[in-house]
Design an enzyme around this catalytic site. Structure first.
Site, short mmCIF file in Angstrom:
data_model
loop_
_atom_site.label_atom_id
_atom_site.label_comp_id
_atom_site.label_asym_id
_atom_site.label_seq_id
_atom_site.Cartn_x
_atom_site.Cartn_y
_atom_site.Cartn_z
N ASN A 150 0.81 -1.22 0.00
CA ASN A 150 0.00 0.00 0.00
C ASN A 150 0.85 1.28 0.00
O ASN A 150 0.48 2.27 -0.62
CB ASN A 150 -1.00 -0.01 1.16
CG ASN A 150 -0.34 -0.18 2.50
OD1 ASN A 150 0.78 -0.70 2.60
ND2 ASN A 150 -1.01 0.23 3.55
N GLU A 248 3.70 -4.69 12.41
CA GLU A 248 2.74 -3.60 12.23
C GLU A 248 1.64 -4.15 11.34
O GLU A 248 1.87 -4.42 10.16
CB GLU A 248 3.47 -2.39 11.61
CG GLU A 248 2.81 -1.08 11.98
CD GLU A 248 1.68 -0.75 11.05
OE1 GLU A 248 0.51 -0.96 11.47
OE2 GLU A 248 1.93 -0.32 9.93
N CYS A 282 -3.36 1.33 6.64
CA CYS A 282 -3.76 0.69 7.91
C CYS A 282 -4.35 1.70 8.87
O CYS A 282 -5.10 1.33 9.77
CB CYS A 282 -2.56 -0.03 8.53
SG CYS A 282 -1.12 1.04 8.70
N GLU A 461 7.52 1.57 16.04
CA GLU A 461 8.52 2.12 15.14
C GLU A 461 8.55 3.63 15.33
O GLU A 461 7.68 4.19 15.98
CB GLU A 461 8.16 1.77 13.68
CG GLU A 461 8.08 0.28 13.43
CD GLU A 461 7.82 -0.07 11.96
OE1 GLU A 461 6.66 -0.01 11.53
OE2 GLU A 461 8.79 -0.37 11.25
#
Ligand code: TXE
Length: 482
Positions: A150, A248, A282, A461
């Protein structure tokens, strides 16, 4: 692009072809764009060996030398922004304008940011009466970076920059659906003089290349961004060797709109959160919760704005919503639209494939869709769709809004719209998500922790969190005597 129709792996500083290949389809046109290596265990082995050999000297380079290289990478990408943006747009189906304004600039700033971060990082010293402790951070070794389709370059650079900054060597596996900018990044590394073997790239399928990388005994850590079910598999495969792991994963993020919001700003923000990148982020706000007293007016305004969105050829400057990543993903999104209707929902706008003429007639487009009237617990309103489909639900008061926002298996992000600052704080603090935006969405500061709770992932992160992940913190205690 035409010269590079056959993409290659990048191993030990060389571009290498494989015998087997995979087709890479251009989502907006539904036609083959390029062929990529279908690598297997052998190619993974060769890349890990190269990375392992390169580690000895790369891990000994100075922080300054590594930071300078990262800056050079940023400069090189920046001077080819348009080329990178075009590759990203054709590979993903996203609007060229979005790739040019967001994906590529953010990738550039990831390299610049981590160059600065290691230059300015300091470590702890903990003195005792008769001794001194000091913290040392050492690189991990060979790290595997597995990234999705994405935000291909953006997410690869988000992992690559801190991994290199901390002195690790890399084997990267981009999504097989979006191989182009990762390959172009390998060329950049080569051009700026990154030593051979420090960054390696292996193309191929997740179940083949990704799986072999995660299980490889010489890979010390895995940083993965992708779907929750794949994340589970990656975690299970990494666990027996106690590899350091960052996951993630997916989300079903609430956008919570209180009646005391700035109405226009909230409509615009909700629209952006819902449909940026075709809803394939996301962090997208796909569950819209609106206070009862403004529910009808807000829904009408949102439907009106959504219906006017320009869907079509990603290369047209006015396009706001491009193609979905693949025919299979378009079909999955359409199945959720059908399910939404079966579950009693009403399609307020979209719900169909728009008719696009010309080159993009066979592209994988779905019109931005809003569904109302669903129970907040139904599948359509609680499973990740990862496309331009949102559900909208009324709530009566703050406790109900909080219960709805915190329901479900995911806990990635949320946005809250209110002009009452106290409520903004208290509500944000009660949400079970890794990130909360109040009166904004997707505002990014690279220093802050990024990651999710519950099924949205493990680890953080960003800034020092990434530097910590890509290193081992050790304590050294020196006895000073009397
Ligand atoms: O992702 P995968 P997919 C969500 C979204 C989407 C769903 C599936 O809901 O519809 O996930 O997308 C590699 N071992 N997100 O199937 O498979 C794969 O090759 C190691 C959310 O495309 O998770 C790719 O490089 N690696 C997400 C990467 O994992 C494996 C972004 C991600 O692909 C592997 C994308 C394996 N066994 C999808 N199998 C987000 N969090 O932003 C696959 N891969």
């Amino acid at each position: 692009m035409e010269e590079s129709l056959n993409l290659k792996n990048f191993v030990n500083g060389n571009f290498v072809a494989t015998e087997k290949q995979l087709e890479n389809v251009e989502p907006a046109q539904g036609r083959i764009l390029s062929y990529i290596p279908r690598s297997g265990v052998e190619e993974v082995d060769a890349a890990v060996v190269a990375a392992k050999n390169a580690f000895a000297s790369w891990s000994q380079t100075t922080l300054d030398a590594r930071a300078e290289l990262l800056d050079a990478v940023a400069d090189e990408i920046e001077s080819h922004t348009e080329e990178f943006a075009l590759l990203e747009s054709r590979d993903t189906g996203k609007p060229l304008s979005l790739a040019r304004d967001v994906d590529i600039p953010r990738a550039i700033s990831n390299f610049r940011f981590f160059a600065g971060a290691v230059r300015h990082a300091s470590l702890d010293a903990n003195p005792m009466a008769d001794a001194i402790n000091y913290t040392q951070r050492t690189p991990l070794g060979v790290v595997a970076l597995i990234t999705p389709w994405n935000l291909p370059l953006y997410l690869l650079s988000w992992k690559t920059a801190p991994a290199l900054a901390m002195g690790n060597t890399i084997v990267a596996k981009p999504s097989e659906l979006t191989p182009h900018t990762a390959t172009r990044l390998a060329e950049v590394f080569s051009k700026v003089g990154l030593p051979d073997g420090v960054f390696n790239l292996v193309h191929g399928l997740g179940a083949e290349v990704g799986d072999a990388l995660v299980k490889h005994p010489d890979v010390s850590a895995v940083s993965f961004t992708g779907g929750t079910s794949t994340g589970k598999l990656v975690a299970a495969n990494a666990a027996p060797a106690f590899k350091k792991l960052s996951l993630e994963l997916g989300g079903k993020n609430p956008t919570v709109v209180f009646a005391d919001c700035d109405f226009e700003k909230a409509v615009a923000g909700t629209l952006r959160a819902a449909f940026t990148n075709q809803g394939e982020i996301c962090l997208c706000g796909s569950r819209i919760l609106v206070e009862e007293s403004i529910f009808d007016a807000f829904t009408d305004a949102l439907v009106e704005r959504t219906s006017k969105m320009v869907v079509g050829d990603p290369l047209n400057e006015e396009t706001q919503c491009g193609a979905l990543i693949s025919a299979a993903h378009r079909d999955k999104v359409e199945r959720y639209i059908a399910l939404g209707q079966e579950e009693g929902g009403m399609i307020r706008c979209g719900g169909t494939r728009p008719v696009i003429e010309g080159d993009c007639a066979q592209g994988f487009f779905v019109a931005p869709t809003i569904i109302s009237g669903l129970a907040p617990t139904c599948r359509t309103a609680s499973e990740e769709i990862f496309g331009p489909v949102v559900t909208i639900h009324p709530f009566k008061d703050e406790p109900e809004a909080l219960a709805l926002a915190n329901a479900g298996r995911y806990g990635l992000a949320a946005s809250v719209w209110t002009q009452d600052l106290k409520r903004g704080h208290t509500f944000a603090q009660s949400l079970r998500t890794g990130m909360v935006w109040v009166n904004t969405w997707l505002k990014r500061d690279l220093r802050v922790p990024f990651g999710g709770m519950k099924d949205s992932g493990v680890g953080r992160e960003g800034g020092r969190y990434s530097l910590d992940f890509f290193s081992e913190s050790r304590n050294i205690c020196i006895e000073l005597g009397d």
